[in-house]
Design a protein around this motif. Structure first.
Motif, PDB file in Angstrom:
ATOM      1  N   TRP A  15      13.508  13.565  25.332  1.00 12.64           N
ATOM      2  CA  TRP A  15      12.517  13.410  26.393  1.00 12.64           C
ATOM      3  C   TRP A  15      12.297  11.942  26.772  1.00 12.64           C
ATOM      4  O   TRP A  15      11.418  11.620  27.570  1.00 12.64           O
ATOM      5  N   GLY A  16      13.098  11.033  26.201  1.00 10.82           N
ATOM      6  CA  GLY A  16      12.916   9.607  26.425  1.00 10.82           C
ATOM      7  C   GLY A  16      13.462   9.139  27.765  1.00 10.82           C
ATOM      8  O   GLY A  16      13.849   9.927  28.633  1.00 10.82           O
ATOM      9  N   CYS A  17      13.508   7.814  27.929  1.00  8.08           N
ATOM     10  CA  CYS A  17      13.879   7.200  29.202  1.00  8.08           C
ATOM     11  C   CYS A  17      15.093   6.299  29.021  1.00  8.08           C
ATOM     12  O   CYS A  17      15.235   5.631  27.995  1.00  8.08           O
ATOM     13  N   ASP A  18      15.964   6.260  30.046  1.00  2.00           N
ATOM     14  CA  ASP A  18      17.105   5.347  29.983  1.00  2.00           C
ATOM     15  C   ASP A  18      16.789   3.989  30.584  1.00  2.00           C
ATOM     16  O   ASP A  18      17.576   3.058  30.482  1.00  2.00           O
ATOM     17  N   ALA A  28      22.716   1.164  26.581  1.00  5.08           N
ATOM     18  CA  ALA A  28      23.453   1.945  27.571  1.00  5.08           C
ATOM     19  C   ALA A  28      23.754   3.342  27.043  1.00  5.08           C
ATOM     20  O   ALA A  28      24.218   3.508  25.916  1.00  5.08           O
ATOM     21  N   GLY A  29      23.458   4.331  27.862  1.00  2.00           N
ATOM     22  CA  GLY A  29      23.775   5.706  27.511  1.00  2.00           C
ATOM     23  C   GLY A  29      22.775   6.387  26.595  1.00  2.00           C
ATOM     24  O   GLY A  29      23.002   7.524  26.189  1.00  2.00           O
ATOM     25  N   ILE A  32      15.620   6.413  25.277  1.00  2.00           N
ATOM     26  CA  ILE A  32      14.724   5.921  24.239  1.00  2.00           C
ATOM     27  C   ILE A  32      13.322   6.475  24.477  1.00  2.00           C
ATOM     28  O   ILE A  32      12.746   6.322  25.554  1.00  2.00           O
ATOM     29  N   GLY A  33      12.792   7.119  23.440  1.00  2.00           N
ATOM     30  CA  GLY A  33      11.452   7.678  23.535  1.00  2.00           C
ATOM     31  C   GLY A  33      10.412   6.882  22.778  1.00  2.00           C
ATOM     32  O   GLY A  33       9.235   6.900  23.142  1.00  2.00           O
ATOM     33  N   GLU A  34      10.834   6.182  21.714  1.00  2.00           N
ATOM     34  CA  GLU A  34       9.866   5.484  20.867  1.00  2.00           C
ATOM     35  C   GLU A  34      10.412   4.131  20.422  1.00  2.00           C
ATOM     36  O   GLU A  34      11.607   3.995  20.145  1.00  2.00           O
ATOM     37  N   CYS A  54      10.107  10.704  29.907  1.00  5.20           N
ATOM     38  CA  CYS A  54      10.641  11.151  31.193  1.00  5.20           C
ATOM     39  C   CYS A  54      10.702  12.671  31.282  1.00  5.20           C
ATOM     40  O   CYS A  54      11.007  13.215  32.336  1.00  5.20           O
ATOM     41  N   GLU A  55      10.449  13.346  30.168  1.00  5.28           N
ATOM     42  CA  GLU A  55      10.334  14.804  30.129  1.00  5.28           C
ATOM     43  C   GLU A  55       9.174  15.161  29.210  1.00  5.28           C
ATOM     44  O   GLU A  55       8.633  14.309  28.504  1.00  5.28           O
TER      45      GLU A  55
END
Length: 266
Positions: A15-18, A28-29, A32-34, A54-55
Motif C-alpha cells: 500500500w506504499g508509495c513510489d 527505484a521500483g 515504500i510505506g514506512e 497510496c492504497e
C-alpha cells in the motif's frame, strides 16, 4: 548532554508509495510505506515511524501488554497527520458496538470495512489508539506514528491481498466499540500541545520555542523529531525527516519558526 541520530529502516509495503515527499526518496521500483527510526538500547520501548499511503491498509488490531505473546510487549500508538489529499480518511473503532461473533463474520465477508467509523482528515489531526482498537488507514496520507516498540499486528481484512489474516487472534483482543472522542483532536497550525501523557509514553508537539518547563516534563532521555525547521542538540544539527535521541532536553536549540515532536517512555 549527548545526542545521536537514529538510523532509519525503509520498509516496502503493497500500500506504499513510489514517490515520497522530501527529504525521503523511494528506491527505484519499490513502494515504500514506512520509514522506521531504529530504537537505541537506551530507549528500547519507543518506535517512531513515518507512514506514506497510496492504497488502503488492512483492517487490523494490536494486542495490549497483557495479551501479547510471552516475551513481547503490546502496541499502543498514535498518529499525527502531516499531509492529506482531499477525501483522505482514517478508520478508528466501530460506529456502533459490535459483538465478537459479528466482527468475525464481517471480517470474513469484507463488510467490516463498513462497520468502522471513518474520519475525514487533514494536516494537524491527531489520534491516540489504545491497544485493541480496530483501525485502518486510507490512501493519500503522510503520518508520523509514535508507538510502543512492537510489531505485532493481527489482520482482520486485507481487501483480497495475498497476506495472512489472523481472525481468531484479532477478535480475541479487539474492542468492538467506538473510539472515544477525547482520544482525537484537530490541532491549530502553530499550536503546541501535550498529545499523550501515558500510560506508556509522553508526547508533546512544539511549535516555536518551548516553555521553560519542557526539561522538567522530560527529565531523562527523549526522542526529538523535527517536522519543520532544524533542532540543535549537543552540537548535532537535526533536520526535518530525522530523529535524534538525546540524554537531556536542557540546552537544546529549537527553531522559533519550526515544529518538532518530543517523546519519551513513562
Amino acid at each position: 548532554m549527548t545526542a545521536k541520530l537514529l538510523p532509519t529502516r525503509t520498509v516496502a509495503k503493497p500500500w506504499g508509495c513510489d514517490t515520497l515527499p522530501a527529504p525521503f526518496a523511494a528506491p527505484a521500483g519499490e513502494r515504500i510505506g514506512e520509514i522506521w527510526f531504529e530504537p537505541d538500547a537506551a530507549l528500547p520501548d519507543l518506535l517512531v515511524k513515518y507512514l506514506f499511503t497510496c492504497e488502503k491498509l488492512s483492517v487490523q488490531v494490536h494486542p495490549g501488554d497483557a495479551q501479547a505473546p510471552f516475551g513481547s510487549r503490546g502496541k499502543e500508538e498514535c498518529w499525527l497527520v502531516l499531509n492529506a489529499e482531499p477525501d483522505a480518511r482514517l478508520a478508528i473503532g466501530f460506529r456502533e458496538p459490535v459483538s465478537a461473533e459479528a466482527m468475525h463474520a464481517a471480517a470474513l465477508d469484507g463488510s467490516i470495512e463498513h462497520l468502522l467509523e471513518w474520519h475525514g482528515v487533514q494536516a494537524g489531526d491527531f489520534f491516540y489508539l489504545p491497544a485493541g482498537t480496530v483501525h485502518a488507514i486510507g490512501p493519500g496520507l503522510a503520518l508520523i506514528e509514535i508507538q510502543q516498540n512492537s510489531d505485532i499486528t493481527y489482520r482482520l481484512y486485507d481487501y483480497g491481498r495475498p497476506r495472512e489474516l489472523h481472525l481468531d487472534e484479532a477478535v480475541a483482543v479487539a474492542a468492538g466499540e467506538p473510539h472515544p472522542p477525547a482520544m482525537r483532536r484537530r490541532l491549530g497550525e502553530q499550536e503546541s500541545a501535550v498529545l499523550v501523557d501515558g500510560p506508556h509514553f509522553r508526547l508533546e508537539r512544539l511549535c516555536g520555542l518551548p516553555d521553560a518547563g519542557l526539561a522538567a516534563r522530560f527529565p531523562a532521555a527523549a526522542l526529538v523529531v523535527p517536522v519543520r525547521g532544524n533542532v540543535t542538540a549537543g552540537g548535532l544539527a537535526v533536520a526535518a525527516g530525522q530523529c535524534a535521541q538525546v540524554s537531556s532536553l536542557r540546552d537544546i536549540g529549537f527553531d522559533p519558526k519550526g515544529e518538532a515532536l518530543v517523546a519519551a517512555p513513562i
